[in-house]
Scaffold this motif. Structure first.
Motif: not given
Length: 270
Positions: A30-31, A167-173
Motif C-alpha cells: 500500500h502506497w 509513491l511512498a509506502r504508508i509505513d515510511n514514517r
C-alpha cells in the motif's frame, strides 16, 4: 455434446496446481501518491556555496562511476546508462565536489512500475520521481529537500512538467513526517494491491493521482508473471506481509536496499 474426463495424469497436475496456489502466502502493498508542485513564485534553490546541483548525462563518465560507488540502491552503472538512454533524468547534489545525494525523474507519458507490476500514465505536465537517496552521513542536513526543489524547477522550466508525482509506502514514517513537510508535498491518493492465492487486486484512487491512468481497479493473475518479479522484495515480518524496500521511496531518511528494477535489467526482461 462432448464430455472430456481428465485422465489420471491430468487430474494429478490439476490438483498439484490447486495445492500450489492454495499454499501461496497473502501479499499486500500500500502506497500514498504524492504530488510535488513547482511554484513559480519561489526563487530557485541555490543552497550553500559548497553545494552543487546538476543533471548528469551518459557522457559524464567520472560522475557516473562515483554515483555507482555511493549509490545506496547498489544499482549497476550499466543499468543507469540504460535508463539514461531510455529518457530518465538523473540529478545529483555535490558537497565540495563529492556526490552526496541523487534523484531520478521520469518524464514520459507512461511507464511500467516494477514494484506494483502495473503501468501508470501521466499527463503532459507530470513527471514521476524515484530512485532517491542521500548518503548516510549527510542525512538530516536538509540537502535532499533542496535537491527535490531543484529537480522540480528544472522539470517545470525546461520540460514543462511542473507537477512531480511519487509513491511512498504508508509505513515510511520518517519520510512522511520529516521529509514531506519540508518540500511542500500534497497527498493526493493511494495505490497498491492485495494478493490472495496468486490473484492480485490492484487499486488506484484519488482524482488527481495519475489522472491519465484509466485502469484504476483490475485483477491480475500472478501465475503468468515471470518468477523474477514474484516476491523479490516481499517478506514476512511479525506475521504481517510488507515490502522491504522500494525504488520509489523518496527522502533522505530512508535506508533502502536493492531496487527490484535492477533485477529486471540483469535478467534482460522488458
Amino acid at each position: 455434446m462432448t464430455i472430456t474426463i481428465l485422465g489420471t495424469d491430468s487430474r494429478a497436475n490439476f490438483l498439484k496446481r490447486i495445492k500450489k496456489r492454495l499454499l501461496l502466502k497473502p501479499l499486500q502493498s500500500h502506497w500514498i501518491v504524492l504530488s510535488y508542485k513547482y511554484r513559480a513564485d519561489v526563487s530557485p534553490p541555490i543552497g550553500e556555496v559548497e553545494y552543487e546541483f546538476k543533471e548528469i548525462t551518459a557522457a559524464d563518465n567520472e560522475e557516473l562511476d562515483e554515483l555507482t560507488a555511493v549509490d545506496v540502491w547498489k544499482v549497476p552503472k550499466f543499468v543507469t546508462l540504460r535508463k539514461l538512454k531510455q529518457g530518465h533524468h538523473v540529478y545529483i547534489a555535490k558537497y565540495k565536489g563529492r556526490i552526496v545525494a541523487s534523484h531520478t525523474v521520469i518524464m514520459r507519458d507512461r511507464f511500467q512500475d516494477p514494484e506494483l507490476m502495473r503501468e501508470f500514465r501521466m499527463a503532459s505536465n507530470e513527471a514521476f520521481h524515484l530512485r532517491a537517496f542521500c548518503i548516510p552521513e549527510f542525512r538530516g542536513r536538509g540537502i535532499f529537500p533542496v535537491l527535490v526543489r531543484y529537480c522540480l524547477r528544472d522539470a517545470a522550466v525546461n520540460y514543462g512538467r511542473g507537477n512531480g508525482l511519487a509513491l511512498a509506502r504508508i509505513d515510511n514514517r520518517n519520510m512522511l513526517r520529516s521529509v514531506v513537510p519540508k518540500v511542500e508535498v500534497d497527498r493526493i491518493g493511494r495505490a497498491g494491491f492485495i494478493e490472495i492465492f496468486g490473484i492480485r487486486f490492484h487499486y488506484l484512487w484519488g482524482r488527481e493521482a495519475f489522472k491519465e491512468t484509466r485502469r484504476r481497479f483490475f485483477i491480475q493473475n500472478m501465475a503468468g508473471v515471470h518468477p523474477v518479479f514474484q516476491g523479490v522484495t516481499l517478506s514476512s515480518t511479525n506475521k504481517k506481509m510488507k515490502l522491504k524496500t522500494s525504488c520509489m521511496d523518496v527522502g533522505d531518511q530512508t535506508e533502502p536496499s536493492r531496487p527490484l528494477e535492477s533485477y529486471s535489467e540483469k535478467k534482460g526482461l522488458p
